[in-house]
Design a protein around this motif. Structure first.
Motif, short mmCIF file in Angstrom:
data_model
loop_
_atom_site.label_atom_id
_atom_site.label_comp_id
_atom_site.label_asym_id
_atom_site.label_seq_id
_atom_site.Cartn_x
_atom_site.Cartn_y
_atom_site.Cartn_z
N TRP A 1 -14.87 -3.33 -11.87
CA TRP A 1 -13.62 -4.08 -11.88
C TRP A 1 -13.84 -5.56 -12.13
O TRP A 1 -12.89 -6.35 -12.08
N TYR B 1 -4.71 -0.76 -1.76
CA TYR B 1 -4.83 -1.87 -2.71
C TYR B 1 -5.90 -1.70 -3.78
O TYR B 1 -5.98 -2.54 -4.69
N PRO C 1 -7.24 0.43 -6.89
CA PRO C 1 -7.04 1.54 -7.83
C PRO C 1 -8.37 2.11 -8.31
O PRO C 1 -9.43 1.51 -8.11
N ARG D 1 -3.23 2.00 -18.00
CA ARG D 1 -2.26 1.80 -16.93
C ARG D 1 -2.94 1.32 -15.66
O ARG D 1 -2.38 0.51 -14.91
N THR D 2 -4.15 1.78 -15.41
CA THR D 2 -4.88 1.33 -14.23
C THR D 2 -5.26 -0.15 -14.35
O THR D 2 -5.20 -0.90 -13.37
N CYS D 3 -5.67 -0.56 -15.54
CA CYS D 3 -5.98 -1.98 -15.76
C CYS D 3 -4.74 -2.85 -15.53
O CYS D 3 -4.82 -3.91 -14.89
N ASN D 4 -3.60 -2.39 -16.03
CA ASN D 4 -2.37 -3.15 -15.83
C ASN D 4 -1.95 -3.14 -14.36
O ASN D 4 -1.34 -4.10 -13.87
N GLN D 5 -2.28 -2.07 -13.65
CA GLN D 5 -1.98 -2.02 -12.22
C GLN D 5 -2.81 -3.06 -11.47
O GLN D 5 -2.32 -3.70 -10.53
N MET D 6 -4.06 -3.24 -11.87
CA MET D 6 -4.88 -4.26 -11.24
C MET D 6 -4.30 -5.66 -11.48
O MET D 6 -4.38 -6.53 -10.61
N LEU E 1 -1.22 -6.34 -11.50
CA LEU E 1 -0.17 -6.49 -10.49
C LEU E 1 -0.77 -6.89 -9.15
O LEU E 1 -0.25 -7.77 -8.46
N TYR E 2 -1.85 -6.24 -8.75
CA TYR E 2 -2.49 -6.55 -7.47
C TYR E 2 -3.02 -7.98 -7.45
O TYR E 2 -3.10 -8.61 -6.39
N LEU F 1 4.95 0.26 -14.90
CA LEU F 1 4.43 0.81 -13.64
C LEU F 1 5.40 0.59 -12.49
O LEU F 1 5.00 0.32 -11.37
#
Length: 597
Positions: A164, A228, A230, A249-254, A256-257, A273
């Protein structure tokens, strides 16, 4: 020319954006010192491992615990079976690191990490209850199960943080997570100092309250990782059926975090998301970019996991076994064995033999050499990791991994050598007159100082070896490689418990000195292992695949990622160009403000 971004490119954009977004007002400068929740969750998970491992050192030094578990008097030489209790947690770590280290490459890094943390929390709580751990045998069993949980957390933990992190801050982030071992050690030493002082006559079973409290960080870490952190997007791309959509989508979720503003291709608000975005700064990563970035492999492996046919349970088991065997074959292939797997395994063995052997028995050593203020000195010993963490955080990228490893290992060996000399010189000393008391004070100061020096250099070694191990292996065997190395380290930890237990009971001085001498020799041998490793991975992208017969340890780059000037550059000149690019990035950061994100 169209630039298709890779995962590394997207992460670099996120972290560079965080720095630039926070530069400006005083409020933003203060916010830049905040640790993002995904990184904090991984940090707490690592501190939980430290708490469970180091708590046994304080239990072995407690007279009430020894009387209850060993049915003997409070002398350290009467603890028959202590080596089995001390080694049980490392035996569990050996199994947990090996099994789940391979499985996390199959089931995912996040599920394996959660499973390990929950196992650690449950076993730690059960070992504190009289109904579950009334005797030494039951306590040893629960410590073994706790060791399985601890061993299961290490490979996916450092795999997640390395995967990450962008190449610009990978060393800093892995060091930050590894540094929280210090937080766990300070927590457990402070807790022991407070609790055991409540009952100086050792009437109450304070050690059970102490053991139960030490299980709480694992529970907190599991909750934070579940909330928190992913899954790694590299895991989705390394799977048999690569899911580029889920990875994007997981990268974009990170993002957000990390509270990074994401820009859409048009001004109208849309939902990504489940969260509404307007016109922002960083464009979201798309599956088409990832697919184009992997197109140079020559095979279109895109296939959504949602459309894949679900295999039977027996087929899943066969796939898991075949995947583990294939990972072993790659780890011990001619490409990885001589310059990566074998040197790292030997390095982990030597460092674990020394560190786990000393930290488990340090309080017993202090008691054996009649050192006063046990818990205060133990607190100083735990606090000594702070300067080591600072040094590794600042200089790990500047001086390189090999230099840091060799220097820290030799420094720790020197500290133990002087420690052993001071212990042996005072083994037969009588403290009857004022002169002897003065000499004893100087000896105590030297002993505590050398113990703290060993701890500081050891922290540098551990932080650096965590970075090196996470960087050197390719993605498809990274967690398995981490598991193999940590398993080898557990073998060293198990062996050190038997060796130290036999040496300490020799006598109160010479036996303790021999423990330190053997540990110092192990560190000197381990200091030669980094010389056999391949080049440092500073500013190198992580490898996604192990290409048979290739000696290039860089991640394959898409042609659209490389400029026309870079295409014509020789490899050495290209690496130098990227190094200068990185130095420019660091100078920009350091001239403005320190940052973590």
């Amino acid at each position: 020319m169209v630039n298709y971004r890779s995962i590394d490119d997207f992460l670099s954009e996120l972290y560079l954006y965080k720095h630039r977004a926070y530069y400006g007002s005083r409020k933003r400068i203060l916010r830049s010192c905040e640790i993002p929740l995904p990184l904090l969750a991984l940090c707490i998970a690592n501190s939980a491992d430290a708490t469970e491992i180091l708590m046994l050192s304080y239990l072995l030094a407690d007279s009430r615990f020894r009387e209850e578990m060993f049915s003997e008097d409070s002398s350290s030489s009467s603890m028959e079976g202590a080596e089995y209790l001390a080694s049980s947690i490392f035996a569990g770590m050996l199994i947990g690191g090996t099994v789940l280290g391979f499985l996390s490459d199959r089931i995912g890094r996040r599920p394996a990490l959660l499973l390990g943390l929950l196992t650690n929390a449950v076993a730690g709580a059960c070992s504190s209850l009289p109904i579950f751990a009334p005797s030494l045998i039951q306590l040893t069993m629960w410590r073994f199960i706790a060791g399985i949980g601890i061993g299961a957390t290490v490979p996916p933990l450092f795999t997640l943080v390395s995967e990450w992190s962008s190449k610009e801050v990978r060393g800093v982030f892995v060091t930050a997570v590894a540094s929280f071992w210090m937080v766990g050690s300070i927590f457990v030493s402070s807790l022991a100092w407070c609790l055991f002082q409540l009952d100086p006559n050792h009437v109450l079973p304070i050690w059970r309250i102490f053991a139960a409290t030490c299980a709480l960080p694992s529970l907190l870490g599991a909750w934070m990782v579940y909330s928190y952190v992913p899954e790694s997007p590299r895991f989705y791309l390394a799977a048999e059926k690569r899911d580029y959509d889920l990875a994007a989508r997981t990268c974009n979720q990170m993002a957000l975090y990390l509270n990074v503003r994401v820009a859409l291709d048009h001004k109208k608000e849309r939902t990504l998301l489940g969260v509404t975005f307007d016109q922002r700064a960083v464009h979201p990563l798309t599956k088409d970019e990832l697919f184009s970035n992997h197109q140079e492999n020559g095979v279109n492996k895109f296939n959504s996991l949602a459309n894949a046919q679900s295999p039977s349970n027996r087929a899943k088991l066969n796939q898991a076994i075949n995947s583990s065997v294939d990972s072993l074959r790659k780890l011990y292939s001619n490409q990885l064995l001589p310059r990566t797997t074998l040197p790292l395994q030997l390095l982990w063995f030597c460092l674990s033999f020394t560190t786990y052997g000393i930290t488990t028995w340090i309080n017993t050593l202090f008691v054996a050499i009649q050192l006063e203020n046990l818990y205060f000195n133990s607190f100083l010993f735990a606090l000594a990791t702070l300067p080591g963490n600072i040094v590794s955080l600042v200089y790990s990228d500047k001086y390189g991994r090999k230099t840091m490893l060799i220097g820290s290992l030799l420094g720790a060996a020197c500290g133990l050598g002087i420690f052993a000399t001071a212990v042996y010189a005072g083994s037969g000393q009588e403290n009857d007159d004022q002169s002897s008391a003065s000499i004893s004070s100087v000896r105590t100061f030297v002993i505590v100082l050398c113990a703290c020096a060993f701890q500081a250099f050891g922290a540098i070694s551990w932080n650096t070896i965590d970075i090196v191990t996470a960087e050197m292996f390719p993605t498809n065997v990274r967690s398995a490689g981490m598991g193999v190395c940590t398993a080898t380290g557990r073998l060293g930890g198990i062996l050190s418990q038997y060796v130290n237990a036999r040496l300490i009971v020799d006598d109160t001085g010479a036996g303790a000195a021999w423990v330190l001498v053997v540990a110092s020799i192990s560190l000197i041998f381990g200091a030669g292992m980094p010389l056999a490793l391949d080049r440092d991975m500073v500013m190198e992208e992580l490898r996604d695949d192990a290409i048979e017969g290739s000696t290039d340890y860089c991640c394959p780059r898409n042609k659209d990622h490389v400029s026309d000037e870079e295409t014509d550059m020789p490899q050495l000149q290209l690496q130098s160009s990227r190094s200068l690019e990185y130095q420019s990035f660091r100078q920009e950061v350091e001239s403005n403000q320190p940052f973590l994100l």
